[in-house]
Structures are given as C-alpha cells and as structure tokens.
Design a protein around this motif. Sequence first.
Motif, PDB file in Angstrom:
ATOM      1  N   ILE A 178      11.526  49.659  44.816  1.00 54.54           N
ATOM      2  CA  ILE A 178      13.182  49.498  44.697  1.00 54.54           C
ATOM      3  C   ILE A 178      13.442  48.970  43.384  1.00 54.54           C
ATOM      4  O   ILE A 178      12.739  48.371  42.504  1.00 54.54           O
ATOM      5  N   GLU A 179      14.766  49.400  43.037  1.00 49.04           N
ATOM      6  CA  GLU A 179      15.268  49.351  41.711  1.00 49.04           C
ATOM      7  C   GLU A 179      17.021  49.051  41.908  1.00 49.04           C
ATOM      8  O   GLU A 179      17.455  49.484  42.619  1.00 49.04           O
ATOM      9  N   LEU A 180      17.395  48.036  41.029  1.00 49.34           N
ATOM     10  CA  LEU A 180      18.599  47.795  40.844  1.00 49.34           C
ATOM     11  C   LEU A 180      19.146  47.826  39.643  1.00 49.34           C
ATOM     12  O   LEU A 180      18.410  47.206  38.631  1.00 49.34           O
ATOM     13  N   ARG A 216      26.855  49.169  40.442  1.00 48.14           N
ATOM     14  CA  ARG A 216      25.648  48.730  40.566  1.00 48.14           C
ATOM     15  C   ARG A 216      24.955  49.444  41.943  1.00 48.14           C
ATOM     16  O   ARG A 216      25.589  49.578  42.838  1.00 48.14           O
ATOM     17  N   ALA A 217      23.749  50.005  41.610  1.00 47.31           N
ATOM     18  CA  ALA A 217      23.048  50.835  42.434  1.00 47.31           C
ATOM     19  C   ALA A 217      21.549  50.481  42.980  1.00 47.31           C
ATOM     20  O   ALA A 217      21.311  50.067  41.800  1.00 47.31           O
ATOM     21  N   TRP A 218      21.272  50.305  44.221  1.00 51.56           N
ATOM     22  CA  TRP A 218      20.128  50.169  44.854  1.00 51.56           C
ATOM     23  C   TRP A 218      19.367  51.859  44.809  1.00 51.56           C
ATOM     24  O   TRP A 218      20.162  52.459  45.323  1.00 51.56           O
ATOM     25  N   PHE A 219      18.319  51.736  44.182  1.00 51.72           N
ATOM     26  CA  PHE A 219      17.453  52.971  44.325  1.00 51.72           C
ATOM     27  C   PHE A 219      16.025  52.478  45.387  1.00 51.72           C
ATOM     28  O   PHE A 219      15.523  51.413  45.264  1.00 51.72           O
ATOM     29  N   ALA A 220      15.966  53.247  46.230  1.00 54.77           N
ATOM     30  CA  ALA A 220      14.596  52.831  47.221  1.00 54.77           C
ATOM     31  C   ALA A 220      13.515  54.106  47.328  1.00 54.77           C
ATOM     32  O   ALA A 220      14.024  55.291  47.111  1.00 54.77           O
TER      33      ALA A 220
END
Length: 260
Positions: A84-86, A102-106
Amino acid sequence: MPAYFRRLDATRFAATDAVQGAWNTDEQHIAPALGLLTHALERDRHERQSSPLTMSRISFDILGTLPIDTIDVTTRVIRAGRTIELAEATLHHAGRPASIARAWFAQNHDTAAIAGTNLPGLLAADTMQAWSPSHIWPGRFVTTVDVRRNEVEPGRAQFWMRPRFPLLEGETISPTARMLGLVDIANGITPRVAPAEAYFPNVDLDVHLFRAPESVWIGFDTTVSFGPGGHGLTHSLLHDEHGPIGALLQALTVRPRSTT
C-alpha cells in the motif's frame, strides 16, 4: 483534437480555453485539473516502482480558484510501501496552492471468485435522452462533455457522461485519470435550485473505487442534498458500462445569492 492541457515541462502545464469554468468564465472548471492531478500521481508512482499497485481512493481539497493560465503540479510520497502507498499531488498557480490530492494505492490480488456488489445497476446510456449542461451553465468546459440524463426531480438524477476532449495533449491517460477529469461536474447536472438562485460550489471531492473504469462512458446515480445552515452534499454511485465501480462525495458550500 484540442485537449484541456498541454505539457510545458516536467511539472508545468498550460490550460487551454476548453477548461473555461461555469461559475466564472474567467476561471478554470476544476474538473480537468483534478484529472491532471490524478495523472501526475499515477505517472509518478509508475516511474518510481513497477509493482502493480492500483488507485483505490483519492481525495481532493479545492483551496481556491484557478485562472486559465499556466499551472504547476508537484508530487510527494507520504507513506511508501510495496503493498500500500499514500501519495500526494499539489496544483499551484503563481506559487499559490489551488488543489491538493491524496491517493491510496493498493496491491492487486485475484479476488474474481468472490467479486460482486449489491449496488443497484443503471440503465444504459443509449436509453437516456441527450441533455446539454449549457442549458443552465455558461463556460466552454460543459460544452465538451456528452451527457445522457434521466432526471427524477431537481437534485435527483441518473446520467451518463463522457469527455469529448483528451485530458492532456499527446500523452496516454489511464481510464481512471480520464474519469477523474470529469466527475466534478456531477454537482451541476441535477442542481436542487437554479444557479441564479444560489451558489453551491464543492470544496472537496472524494472517490472510492473497488474497480477501475473500463469504458469512456461513466454513469452516475446522483442525489444532491442541502441542509438548513449553508452546507450541502452531492452523493453519486459511479458506474461504467459493465456495472458499479465506486462512489463519489462532494461537500458543498451553499450561499443564497440574495445574501452575497
């Protein structure tokens, strides 16, 4: 074909008159700029690492208005990771921040065997009547979007939209960035009151996705609510041509024009 933006260098972009806004025609409609922020986040993540992380949530805070001019976009990683990355992207004009994303990548996993949703479906775009936002809104941006709409009443509608212009000249844009360069317009497709009666711009935009869009047409099942104290909410269930994909929320500041 014209585009909403042209890249000038790694971080600078020139807005074209296709982004001309609806509340003020001397300003940008924020919708394409939010798509540009999305593209910057996706491009930055791809350039930093090759692990297949997918954007699952993105939130935008809209800090101010934007003239139709050159803008800058910068990115930074808030929380790095392999699963996961913000990450964050900020859009500036003349040194002033105008919007922050702001985006969350999973990480992707094979969940096809248990995939499903109980969210209601949406009638196909070709079953709805064509409708032009320019019937009630000024500015060029709204004329660059195809809309098919079934309005139940003011503040409640189902509709499909697709942009007729590319987001960024000469660059490949993901279906997610293309969609996020469009969805802010949801707030104006079924307004509760006419724009001549009240201002109701959104100060943010939040999108949660459980599946990336796979079609150019994006469907909306939208409800607009106004409270008694000057606050509002536009809520949309998002669809592509294969079914539901997520949800969109927009917080509104509602101001009767007679008191401004």
